[in-house]
Design a protein around this motif. Sequence first.
Motif, PDB file in Angstrom:
ATOM      1  N   VAL A  38       7.131  25.401  49.286  1.00  0.00           N
ATOM      2  CA  VAL A  38       6.882  26.465  50.312  1.00  0.00           C
ATOM      3  C   VAL A  38       5.546  26.590  50.350  1.00  0.00           C
ATOM      4  CG1 VAL A  38       7.281  28.891  50.685  1.00  0.00           C
ATOM      5  CG2 VAL A  38       9.158  27.170  49.884  1.00  0.00           C
ATOM      6  N   SER A  39       4.680  26.783  49.050  1.00  0.00           N
ATOM      7  CA  SER A  39       3.426  27.069  49.196  1.00  0.00           C
ATOM      8  C   SER A  39       2.573  25.814  49.499  1.00  0.00           C
ATOM      9  CB  SER A  39       2.960  27.609  47.730  1.00  0.00           C
ATOM     10  OG  SER A  39       3.259  26.646  46.681  1.00  0.00           O
ATOM     11  N   LEU A  40       3.093  24.631  49.392  1.00  0.00           N
ATOM     12  CA  LEU A  40       2.195  23.456  50.150  1.00  0.00           C
ATOM     13  C   LEU A  40       2.102  23.608  51.308  1.00  0.00           C
ATOM     14  CD1 LEU A  40       0.724  20.537  49.680  1.00  0.00           C
ATOM     15  CD2 LEU A  40       3.214  19.808  49.687  1.00  0.00           C
ATOM     16  N   GLN A  41       3.470  23.979  51.929  1.00  0.00           N
ATOM     17  CA  GLN A  41       3.389  24.075  53.393  1.00  0.00           C
ATOM     18  C   GLN A  41       2.339  25.252  54.067  1.00  0.00           C
ATOM     19  OE1 GLN A  41       4.094  22.297  55.906  1.00  0.00           O
ATOM     20  NE2 GLN A  41       4.878  20.683  54.268  1.00  0.00           N
ATOM     21  N   LEU A  44      -1.145  23.902  53.731  1.00  0.00           N
ATOM     22  CA  LEU A  44      -1.594  22.923  54.675  1.00  0.00           C
ATOM     23  C   LEU A  44      -1.653  23.631  55.918  1.00  0.00           C
ATOM     24  CD1 LEU A  44       0.625  19.925  53.574  1.00  0.00           C
ATOM     25  CD2 LEU A  44      -1.645  20.137  53.348  1.00  0.00           C
ATOM     26  N   SER A  45      -0.796  24.718  56.235  1.00  0.00           N
ATOM     27  CA  SER A  45      -0.860  24.998  57.514  1.00  0.00           C
ATOM     28  C   SER A  45      -2.221  26.268  57.665  1.00  0.00           C
ATOM     29  CB  SER A  45       0.294  25.877  58.076  1.00  0.00           C
ATOM     30  OG  SER A  45       0.890  26.831  57.027  1.00  0.00           O
ATOM     31  N   GLY A  46      -2.806  26.556  56.517  1.00  0.00           N
ATOM     32  CA  GLY A  46      -3.958  27.387  56.359  1.00  0.00           C
ATOM     33  C   GLY A  46      -3.598  28.665  56.188  1.00  0.00           C
ATOM     34  N   ASP A  47      -2.284  29.141  55.612  1.00  0.00           N
ATOM     35  CA  ASP A  47      -1.738  30.635  55.605  1.00  0.00           C
ATOM     36  C   ASP A  47      -2.410  31.007  54.261  1.00  0.00           C
ATOM     37  OD1 ASP A  47      -0.519  30.596  57.969  1.00  0.00           O
ATOM     38  OD2 ASP A  47       1.499  29.965  57.278  1.00  0.00           O
ATOM     39  N   ILE A  48      -2.549  30.086  53.224  1.00  0.00           N
ATOM     40  CA  ILE A  48      -3.192  30.439  51.970  1.00  0.00           C
ATOM     41  C   ILE A  48      -4.486  29.494  51.626  1.00  0.00           C
ATOM     42  CG2 ILE A  48      -0.977  31.535  50.911  1.00  0.00           C
ATOM     43  CD1 ILE A  48      -0.544  29.111  49.434  1.00  0.00           C
ATOM     44  N   ASP A  49      -5.297  30.071  50.805  1.00  0.00           N
ATOM     45  CA  ASP A  49      -6.272  29.538  50.386  1.00  0.00           C
ATOM     46  C   ASP A  49      -6.065  28.579  48.994  1.00  0.00           C
ATOM     47  OD1 ASP A  49      -6.540  31.179  48.382  1.00  0.00           O
ATOM     48  OD2 ASP A  49      -8.460  32.165  49.106  1.00  0.00           O
ATOM     49  N   ASN A 144      -9.139  20.404  50.785  1.00  0.00           N
ATOM     50  CA  ASN A 144      -9.569  20.331  52.090  1.00  0.00           C
ATOM     51  C   ASN A 144     -11.196  20.057  52.208  1.00  0.00           C
ATOM     52  OD1 ASN A 144     -10.417  23.040  51.886  1.00  0.00           O
ATOM     53  ND2 ASN A 144      -9.124  23.522  53.371  1.00  0.00           N
ATOM     54  N   ASP A 145     -11.755  20.068  51.035  1.00  0.00           N
ATOM     55  CA  ASP A 145     -13.360  19.829  51.310  1.00  0.00           C
ATOM     56  C   ASP A 145     -13.757  18.954  50.118  1.00  0.00           C
ATOM     57  OD1 ASP A 145     -15.723  20.311  52.029  1.00  0.00           O
ATOM     58  OD2 ASP A 145     -16.125  22.078  51.482  1.00  0.00           O
ATOM     59  N   LYS A 146     -13.203  17.653  49.664  1.00  0.00           N
ATOM     60  CA  LYS A 146     -13.894  17.281  48.691  1.00  0.00           C
ATOM     61  C   LYS A 146     -15.335  16.734  48.937  1.00  0.00           C
ATOM     62  CE  LYS A 146     -10.514  14.997  45.700  1.00  0.00           C
ATOM     63  NZ  LYS A 146     -10.145  13.745  45.344  1.00  0.00           N
TER      64      LYS A 146
END
Length: 213
Positions: A38-41, A44-49, A144-146
């Motif tokens: 759930v938190s992975l989704q 990935l959809s940008g809802d949480i950092d 998302n920013d390696k």
Amino acid sequence: MDVDGRYELVVFDMDGVLLDVRSSWVLVHDHFGVNNDVSLQAYLSGDIDDEEFMRRDIALWKERQPSISKRHIREIVKDAPMMKGCKESLRTLKKNGYKTAVVSGGLKPLVEQIGMGYFDVIMVNDLEDDGELTGEGILNVPLNDKGTAFHKVLEMLDIPPESTVAVGNSFIDVPMLKKASLGIAFNPEDQEVCDSADVVIREKDLCRILEYL
Ligand SMILES: [Mg+2]
């Protein structure tokens, strides 16, 4: 400096590269029988950092074991399988004068498992612990920013991208592979990482990278 002077630094992803595991976080989830779909989704959809993503992961563990410390986490991950050739290739790189670094969204206790002494710079995520886990993660590498973390490592070592090799196994590693002079997709788990690499190694033996340095 190596023999022909082309590369000075090798930057490794950890999960799926140095370690033969899908994710160091998932190792701990599996131990507690939880999953973070759930938190992975949501991530990935940008809802949480990244911070909230780590907070929710740690909360899953604390639901199962309210008083848990980093020592417990070390115990849980202590048998995490090394990638074949992991220590051998790291030793060979050291012997030949290369600098090495690990840049990973995975957990620091796993780097301890490999051996902190193998790396000149370690940039990974960690767990805040004041005797027990506080529930907060310590963010050094946003998933998302390696690319930014990769640049920090190069700055710390004062080595330019042209002298750097990056080794990764997933789309998360694409920014590192693109910025490095030589990008190696190792044990790749998606097409994106292969597309951005100069070299693709599908055999699970990390010593294979030595052929290209
Ligand atoms: Mg990986």
